[in-house]
Enzyme design. Structure first.
Site, PDB file in Angstrom:
ATOM      1  N   GLU A 136      82.547 128.091  25.705  1.00 44.73           N
ATOM      2  CA  GLU A 136      82.737 127.316  24.635  1.00 44.73           C
ATOM      3  C   GLU A 136      81.514 127.492  23.478  1.00 44.73           C
ATOM      4  O   GLU A 136      81.800 127.726  22.324  1.00 44.73           O
ATOM      5  CB  GLU A 136      82.633 125.837  24.648  1.00 44.73           C
ATOM      6  CG  GLU A 136      83.073 124.778  23.643  1.00 44.73           C
ATOM      7  CD  GLU A 136      82.285 124.555  22.506  1.00 44.73           C
ATOM      8  OE1 GLU A 136      82.551 124.264  21.381  1.00 44.73           O
ATOM      9  OE2 GLU A 136      80.960 124.721  22.925  1.00 44.73           O
ATOM     10  N   ASP A 157      88.785 116.006  23.890  1.00 48.74           N
ATOM     11  CA  ASP A 157      87.647 116.921  24.245  1.00 48.74           C
ATOM     12  C   ASP A 157      86.469 116.449  23.611  1.00 48.74           C
ATOM     13  O   ASP A 157      86.458 115.544  22.808  1.00 48.74           O
ATOM     14  CB  ASP A 157      88.146 118.335  23.602  1.00 48.74           C
ATOM     15  CG  ASP A 157      87.136 119.534  24.175  1.00 48.74           C
ATOM     16  OD1 ASP A 157      86.354 119.349  24.944  1.00 48.74           O
ATOM     17  OD2 ASP A 157      87.311 120.860  23.722  1.00 48.74           O
ATOM     18  N   ASP A 166      79.761 125.632  30.338  1.00 49.16           N
ATOM     19  CA  ASP A 166      78.737 126.641  30.023  1.00 49.16           C
ATOM     20  C   ASP A 166      77.584 125.765  28.840  1.00 49.16           C
ATOM     21  O   ASP A 166      78.036 124.871  28.288  1.00 49.16           O
ATOM     22  CB  ASP A 166      79.023 127.864  29.304  1.00 49.16           C
ATOM     23  CG  ASP A 166      79.887 127.520  27.848  1.00 49.16           C
ATOM     24  OD1 ASP A 166      81.015 126.510  28.107  1.00 49.16           O
ATOM     25  OD2 ASP A 166      79.704 127.960  26.734  1.00 49.16           O
TER      26      ASP A 166
END
Ligand code: NAG
Ligand code: NAG
Ligand code: NAG
Ligand code: NAG
Ligand code: ZN
Length: 572
Positions: free
Chosen positions: A225, A254, A158
């Site tokens: 997120e 990440d 996203d």
């Protein structure tokens, strides 16, 4: 990802800080106000442990072969083209999204999945691809040695929505994915499609090269997120823990901070984030009897509320500088490898053993750059205020919401207690009952009745999150493998001629999807292998987000080395 409060040490001390003139240090008046002359010669050394670069050995030939491939013009075009395609699908996430299945705004993720599948047919053929909560994605590449714990690479699909009123400020339209020969343009080009696409291209080229992993590789891709994370990472976490077990991964990488170049001294600082601050929004509400404004009490509910706010702002949380904390190592690294005056270096050295020097070192760093204090303390920001309905009516209710980012060493409970102890004297002085987080704390309970004025503390928006566990910075463990890979990638890069690469751990002020992943491994790193000039056309989360194509290739070089290194090492 947090809209980037970058603090590349190389730009100054962990600083916001091109703004802090370097010459500040040469001002004698400021020196002497910050530093006491040190009589003794410090004996201890600065602590910024480093590993050597780690290049794949077993897979050296493959690494070199791919390195050559990645260096071609065609490859850069290819990578930019795939990223451009990913950007053209506007996977915006919104704060008010309903769960998957109840909100048609999720449908665009279908298009994104179709795009991935058509761009990476080899991956969809060879890896196990699982959809979690419809749009979350897990790619599983089975390794031959099941005794080796898998690695987990994370990212998110996203993007932050584009404000329609800013579209005409974009040099290339936000969902163009246009490659101008240097930059790939568009929302998500950096955050976070560069991470996702470079991971997938890496896997794809490894597949094409017939690499067969020993260690299983897993990729997990969130979908919200930029909102709450609950529909994506929240659900992915449950799936991953059920499938791979608690502590089932050797390491997790990440998105996060990257590396910064220091033009001054040819040093590149890379700053993987080892922890994230916690979070809580606290509401303070004051209730007092209403009535006509012509006969007011000395303090209305708004006045009483204001007293509480003033008291809290007068008592900010202490900036605690602990030798065991991430910020300490971070600061030591900066001072060791940056061109700081010898007084500061001496103080930093003394601080490793002497408590008084530790405090002086802290104060010196904060006085140069207040941002350093933000890292060390729990911050509080009174962000919302409400109260009163009519100018001739006494307000029966007034409230504020205070946003907190909780320091690494602290906790949600400590924040609550700090507010209770700060507000209690006010409640006592003005005869208010105090109820805090569901408990009646103090006040004249015996005269409590409906009209009793009171202060009510509560958690707003159910947002509380403890500070994350701190990833151990062990050189002969996952941190060492990551550090060595970063160094190898940068030292062998055609883009840089750095004299030195320093890996200096840092801490994140905001939260990523990893907040759901604590159970999966103790070794969580938030790091995007990207330079501070690679995404700074205009920053993220705003107009003109763009990433350098060279940086995308650099990331692919990094992920390739990381996967190969993790495959050959036993120390994960
Ligand atoms: C800058 O680089 C030179 C050459 O590598 C080195 O001798 C010097 O110590 C460096 N300065 C700092 C502050 O690290
Ligand atoms: C707190 O006091 C109020 C008013 O007296 C009462 O209604 C409420 O039940 C009390 N709450 C708790 C948790 O004791
Ligand atoms: C509470 O306030 C209301 C209206 O202001 C009043 O009518 C009532 O008598 C008060 N009750 C007590 C117990 O003081
Ligand atoms: C992590 O594990 C604990 C203990 O089993 C569990 O209560 C918690 O829900 C898990 N957290 C997440 C985010 O899955
Ligand atoms: Zn992000």
């Amino acid at each position: 990802m947090l809209p980037s409060l970058r603090f590349f040490p190389s730009l100054c001390i962990l600083g916001v800080s091109l703004l802090v003139p370097f010459t500040l240090w040469r001002n004698d008046a400021i020196y002497s106000s910050i530093f006491r002359p040190q009589a003794e010669t410090p004996s201890s050394d600065l602590t910024c442990p480093q590993v050597s670069p780690i290049f794949p050995v077993v897979h050296a030939a493959l690494d070199q072969h791919l390195n050559t491939l990645y260096g071609t013009h065609e490859f850069r075009l290819y990578a930019s083209d795939v990223l451009g395609g990913a950007i053209r699908i506007p996977t915006e996430s919104y704060d008010n999204l309903l769960p998957v299945g109840q909100d048609e705004r999720w449908n665009v993720f279908r298009d994104f999945h179709d795009f991935l599948e058509s761009s990476f047919p080899r991956i969809y053929l060879s890896l196990q691809v699982t959809r979690v909560n419809t749009y979350g994605l897990v790619f599983h590449w089975q390794g031959s040695d099941t005794k080796l714990k898998p690695i987990l690479l994370a990212s998110h699909q996203d993007v932050v929505p584009v404000d329609p009123t800013t579209i005409d400020q974009w040099i290339h339209s936000p969902y163009s994915g246009y490659y101008d020969g240097t930059w790939v343009w568009g929302r998500g080009s950096v955050d976070d499609k560069a991470d996702l696409i470079s991971q997938l291209i890496t896997i794809d080229t490894l597949l094409e090269s017939e690499f067969k992993p020993k260690r299983t590789i897993v990729i997990a891709v969130g979908i919200d997120e930029e909102a709450t994370g609950t529909e994506g990472a929240g659900k992915l976490a449950l799936y991953l823990e059920a499938k791979y077990g608690k502590d089932g991964f050797s390491l997790l990488l990440d998105e996060g901070e990257g590396y910064g170049e220091n033009a001054k001294n040819g040093t590149i600082f890379a700053a993987p984030q080892l922890s994230e601050k916690g979070y809580i929004d606290v509401r303070i509400e004051v209730l007092s009897p209403g009535g006509h404004s012509s006969v007011p009490p000395v303090h209305t509910s708004i006045g009483l509320l204001s007293l509480s706010v003033v008291a809290l702002e007068k008592q900010p949380h202490v900036a605690e500088f602990r030798r065991t904390g991430t910020a300490f190592v971070s600061a030591q690294c900066n001072v060791k490898y940056e061109d700081y005056p010898s007084q500061l270096k001496d103080l930093a050295r003394l601080a490793t053993v002497d408590d008084k020097s530790l405090l002086e070192f802290r104060d010196a760093l904060i006085s140069v750059n207040p941002f350093f204090g933000v890292m060390l303390r729990t911050t509080q920001a009174v962000d919302l205020v409400e109260g009163g309905v009519k100018v001739n009516a006494l307000p029966e209710k007034a409230s504020v919401v205070i946003n907190h980012r909780i320091a690494e060493h602290s906790s949600v409970t400590e924040v609550k207690n700090h507010i209770i102890s700060t507000v209690s004297p006010i409640a006592a002085e003005y005869g208010l009952a105090l109820s805090a987080f569901g408990e009646n704390v103090s006040g004249p309970m015996h005269i409590q009745h409906q009209n009793q004025s009171r202060i009510i503390l509560s958690e707003a928006f159910q947002s509380a999150l403890e500070p994350s566990p701190v990833t151990p910075a062990v050189l002969d463990g996952p941190y060492g493998v990551l550090s060595g890979t970063i160094k190898a990638t940068l030292e062998s890069s055609q883009r840089y001629e750095a004299e030195r690469v320093v890996v200096a751990p840092s801490l994140a002020l905001g939260n990523t999807d990893t907040r759901f992943y604590w159970n999966l491994t103790r070794h969580i790193f938030r790091y995007s292998h990207r330079g501070d000039r690679d995404d700074m056309y205009n920053g993220l989360h705003t107009v003109n987000e763009a990433v350098r194509a060279d940086s995308l290739v650099e990331q692919i070089r990094f992920f390739t080395k990381l996967i190969l290194n993790c495959d050959e090492t036993q120390t994960l």
